[in-house]
Design a protein around this motif. Structure first.
Motif, PDB file in Angstrom:
ATOM      1  N   GLN A 147     -36.658 133.380  79.310  1.00 57.31           N
ATOM      2  CA  GLN A 147     -37.497 132.220  79.605  1.00 57.31           C
ATOM      3  C   GLN A 147     -37.472 131.927  81.107  1.00 57.31           C
ATOM      4  O   GLN A 147     -36.427 131.606  81.688  1.00 57.31           O
ATOM      5  N   GLY A 148     -38.629 132.020  81.745  1.00 59.67           N
ATOM      6  CA  GLY A 148     -38.706 131.938  83.193  1.00 59.67           C
ATOM      7  C   GLY A 148     -38.234 130.624  83.765  1.00 59.67           C
ATOM      8  O   GLY A 148     -37.552 130.595  84.810  1.00 59.67           O
ATOM      9  N   GLU A 149     -38.583 129.507  83.124  1.00 57.12           N
ATOM     10  CA  GLU A 149     -38.185 128.205  83.669  1.00 57.12           C
ATOM     11  C   GLU A 149     -36.670 128.039  83.654  1.00 57.12           C
ATOM     12  O   GLU A 149     -36.091 127.430  84.552  1.00 57.12           O
ATOM     13  N   ALA A 152     -35.308 130.140  86.527  1.00 59.64           N
ATOM     14  CA  ALA A 152     -35.544 129.444  87.791  1.00 59.64           C
ATOM     15  C   ALA A 152     -34.550 128.305  87.986  1.00 59.64           C
ATOM     16  O   ALA A 152     -34.025 128.101  89.087  1.00 59.64           O
ATOM     17  N   LEU A 175     -38.528 137.517  88.238  1.00 59.27           N
ATOM     18  CA  LEU A 175     -39.017 136.156  88.448  1.00 59.27           C
ATOM     19  C   LEU A 175     -39.793 136.063  89.755  1.00 59.27           C
ATOM     20  O   LEU A 175     -40.794 135.341  89.854  1.00 59.27           O
ATOM     21  N   ALA A 178     -43.305 136.936  88.992  1.00 59.63           N
ATOM     22  CA  ALA A 178     -44.054 136.253  87.949  1.00 59.63           C
ATOM     23  C   ALA A 178     -44.074 134.735  88.059  1.00 59.63           C
ATOM     24  O   ALA A 178     -44.902 134.089  87.425  1.00 59.63           O
ATOM     25  N   HIS A 179     -43.181 134.155  88.847  1.00 61.45           N
ATOM     26  CA  HIS A 179     -43.033 132.699  88.905  1.00 61.45           C
ATOM     27  C   HIS A 179     -43.503 132.220  90.272  1.00 61.45           C
ATOM     28  O   HIS A 179     -43.214 132.852  91.293  1.00 61.45           O
ATOM     29  N   GLY A 182     -40.670 132.022  92.474  1.00 63.18           N
ATOM     30  CA  GLY A 182     -39.745 133.137  92.368  1.00 63.18           C
ATOM     31  C   GLY A 182     -39.302 133.708  93.695  1.00 63.18           C
ATOM     32  O   GLY A 182     -38.092 133.893  93.923  1.00 63.18           O
ATOM     33  N   ASP A 242     -38.468 121.736  91.389  1.00 61.33           N
ATOM     34  CA  ASP A 242     -39.031 123.059  91.149  1.00 61.33           C
ATOM     35  C   ASP A 242     -39.857 123.080  89.863  1.00 61.33           C
ATOM     36  O   ASP A 242     -40.947 123.665  89.816  1.00 61.33           O
ATOM     37  N   TYR A 243     -39.320 122.461  88.832  1.00 62.99           N
ATOM     38  CA  TYR A 243     -39.982 122.508  87.528  1.00 62.99           C
ATOM     39  C   TYR A 243     -41.357 121.847  87.595  1.00 62.99           C
ATOM     40  O   TYR A 243     -42.345 122.383  87.068  1.00 62.99           O
ATOM     41  N   ALA A 246     -43.890 124.073  89.501  1.00 66.72           N
ATOM     42  CA  ALA A 246     -44.410 125.184  88.702  1.00 66.72           C
ATOM     43  C   ALA A 246     -45.351 124.689  87.609  1.00 66.72           C
ATOM     44  O   ALA A 246     -46.371 125.329  87.326  1.00 66.72           O
TER      45      ALA A 246
END
Length: 414
Positions: A147-149, A152, A175, A178-179, A182, A242-243, A246
């Motif tokens: 899971q990317g989040e 991160a 990441l 893709a993020h 990242g 950050d969250y 994104a």
């Protein structure tokens, strides 16, 4: 194909007839239109409904999310999306006091039933509330699943602590591709040692987590008295900064200004940036917690909030000197003022530091604010008599290098 009630609701909304929009969308939900649920929630909040009107919409939403439309939602939007929205409605305060313990408990139950997204929300709320051990216990299994989040969040925590969870390190290169953050996160952890996975740590119960989220009054530093301009260092954590950054990416578009001659929004050289207005129905509990902390800083309640926005300024971009209070125009702006009152306060939160230039400046007061990641600024747009405060003129100065990212919230009188 959209239903007539949904079409009527959107038409009224575009024309600024918010009561008609809410009525049409509410009728749509009552008639079994699952697609009307999210816009009804958004329209009710944009209209600033209180009292019986808000309670009526809340009852309609509760019935749809928990009752007859639930099977339809399973097919149309996914059971997990419906559960997320149900928790946001529960915490939002629409029609009754916001029930944060109930909303958190609902997401904890969703996680126990296998909803990984709900687990991420609880982990982020734990981190925001200061339960870092519990956050790590939730984030590391999520990161193992890719899971990317969660990855991160572990990278940001690692950058802060000086050592990075061994769970996240192998995922950093992927990441970075893709993020949206990242590359910056990979650079932030460059050269840091890996740390063993954390020992299991109990997650606080819903009431304890809710209490910790909002128990502490924000610390304030006053930059100016009248109009009030105050800062609040560390209003939100770097992980949540950050969250939110994104989460805003899918909603970004070219910023506009209000044209009093046409009553419409349009691009203009006066304001050059990207902006994302986050519809309440697209939010989750971490985003809502950020908004509610910003409201607390302004001394306001949830029904006074406009949608939370994220602003992105690239090199050379700026917002020239302007006021945030609304000028009556005899049309839509005047109707909006009659319904919700003025924009009494503005709250900004700095979401990143990877730039130079771009300070928020008050040229008539010789005040400027740059801030660090997670710091907030609140200022009043009205004077003691409730009129537009001319000394609140402010600007976002041109960014010199890098990208400046802010969260922004306008708070109404009612």
């Amino acid at each position: 194909m959209a239903s007539p009630l949904l079409d009527d609701g959107y038409t009224a909304w575009r024309e600024g007839r918010m009561e008609d929009a809410v009525a049409a969308l509410q009728s749509g939900v009552a008639a079994g239109e699952a697609a009307a649920i999210a816009p009804l929630f958004d329209a009710a909040l944009e209209a600033g409904l209180t009292g019986d009107a808000a309670a009526s919409v809340r009852a309609t939403l509760d019935s749809a999310l928990e009752g007859p439309l639930a099977p339809v939602l399973d097919q149309a939007a996914g059971q997990r999306a419906a559960a997320r929205l149900g928790a946001v409605v529960l915490a939002s305060g629409l029609g009754r006091a916001g029930d944060w313990p109930g909303a958190i408990a609902a997401r904890q139950s969703d996680h126990e039933r296998g909803d990984l997204r709900a687990g991420l929300e609880i982990a982020l709320l734990c981190e925001l509330a200061g339960f870092t051990g519990a956050a790590l216990s939730l984030l590391e299994p999520l990161a193992r699943s890719g899971q990317g989040e969660a990855i991160a969040a572990l990278l940001r925590l690692g950058a802060q602590r000086g050592e990075v969870s061994e769970v996240a390190v192998p995922h950093a290169p992927a990441l970075a591709r893709a993020h949206p953050l990242g590359p910056a996160l990979q650079q932030a952890i460059s050269g840091l040692p890996a740390a063993a996975a954390s020992a299991p740590c109990p997650v606080p119960d819903a009431q304890a987590l809710a209490d910790a989220l909002f128990a502490r009054e924000p610390e304030r530093e006053t930059l100016h008295d009248a109009p009030r301009i105050q800062t609040a260092p560390g209003l939100i954590s770097a992980v949540l900064s950050d969250y939110l950054t994104a989460a805003s990416v899918p909603f970004l578009h070219t910023a506009t200004i209000f044209d009093p001659d046409t009553g419409e929004q349009r691009p203009d050289e006066y304001r050059r940036s990207l902006t994302a207005s986050l519809p309440p129905s697209a939010m989750d509990l971490p985003a809502l917690a950020i908004r509610d902390r910003m409201l607390t800083l302004a001394g306001a309640q949830s029904h006074q909030s406009e949608p939370l926005a994220v602003l992105v300024y690239q090199p050379g971009q700026e917002y020239r000197p302007h006021f945030d209070f609304i000028a009556p125009d005899g049309g839509r702006a005047s109707d909006d003022l009659a319904r919700r009152g003025q924009r009494a306060h503005t709250v900004l939160v700095k979401l990143n530091e990877e730039h130079t230039g771009g300070a928020t400046s008050f040229p008539r007061l010789d005040v400027a604010w740059q801030g660090r990641r997670g710091d907030a600024l609140v200022f009043d747009n009205l004077d003691a008599a409730g009129k537009g405060e001319k000394a609140s003129l402010h600007a976002g100065l041109p960014v010199e290098t890098g990208t400046k990212i802010l969260a922004s919230l306008w708070v109404r009188e009612r």
